[in-house]
Design a protein around this motif. Structure first.
Motif: not given
Length: 272
Positions: A22-30, A213-219
């Protein structure tokens, strides 16, 4: 940092794992340099498909996909941008009739995962055809990936829309196994993941959302139990991300950043 957590399920007799941040990306500091001008030559985008929209998490995805499929021959369908992928990869694909589809606007697995759909490419000028109507211009392209740099090159081809998708099929090496893979992805009958993977394959779909409104995923799917390997990898990436974020203020320029991305991803771009 937000831990990478896969939801486990079973479908079609396969073990399925889905990472839906969702909006909680793995890396939060850029790195602030992602929002500045870059010099000519090697850049975050040329080397890792990282920019100031799809940021350091992309390098994590590249490493995760590559390490998860270690020891297997990898083939990828860059969704829709088949001809662009041929240019960025520098090789022609095997043409297939079916590709996988993920709806990047959905946040739940039930709505997001569409399964196999008739393949198409950017040259298609009419509604998505049914497999028995396709011409070569309409078919999806299946490309071999030799190194992580090839996966990045495939990302270069597709990262130009509201969302982008690459599906990787990793199977036992050998021409016979590749022939069985392409056969499963051709013809008028919609394939199942079980048919495509056989008894030895690993499926990984990487979807990256770029627009709001578009989100990442790994399936991930496999007939084998991948939970121990996934647990080891996600724990390793938690350590790598934490170390990266702690060193973030030490990165002075693009070369520093690129060295940090190699450590973050856990792969050498040019190694098999």
């Amino acid at each position: 940092m937000h831990p990478i957590v896969f939801e486990a399920a079973e479908a079609e007799g396969l073990h399925v794992f889905r990472y839906l941040p969702g909006d909680s990306m793995a890396v939060s500091r850029h790195w602030p340099g992602l929002f500045q001008s870059w010099p000519e030559g090697k850049t975050p985008f040329t080397e890792w498909a990282v920019n100031n929209n799809n940021m350091e998490e992309v390098a994590v995805y590249v490493g995760l996909v590559w390490r998860l499929t270690a020891g297997l021959a990898r083939y990828a369908i860059p969704t829709y941008y088949r001809d662009d992928a041929e240019r960025t990869l520098g090789r022609a694909p095997a043409l297939v009739d079916w590709e996988y589809e993920v709806d990047a606007e959905q946040l739940t697995a039930a709505l997001r995962d569409k399964g196999f759909v008739p393949g198409c490419s950017a040259t298609t000028t009419r509604p998505r055809p049914t497999p028995w109507e396709v011409e070569d211009a309409d078919r999806a392209g299946l490309f071999p990936l030799a190194t992580p740099r090839d996966l990045v090159a495939a990302l270069h081809a597709v990262l130009c829309d509201a969302s982008s998708e690459i599906t990787v099929f990793a199977v036992a090496p050998g021409s016979g196994r590749f022939d069985r893979l392409t056969t499963a992805l051709r013809g008028p009958t919609r394939p199942t993941l079980t048919e495509v993977l056989g008894g030895d394959g690993v499926f990984v779909d990487l979807t990256i959302g770029s627009d709001l409104g578009n989100y990442d995923s790994v399936i991930v799917a496999s007939p084998a139990g991948l939970l121990p390997r996934l647990a080891d990898l996600t724990a390793d990436y938690a350590r790598r991300i934490e170390a990266y974020e702690q060193r973030l203020d030490e990165l002075r320029d693009v070369p520093d950043f690129l060295r940090a991305m190699r450590k973050l991803a856990g792969v050498d771009l040019d190694a098999p």
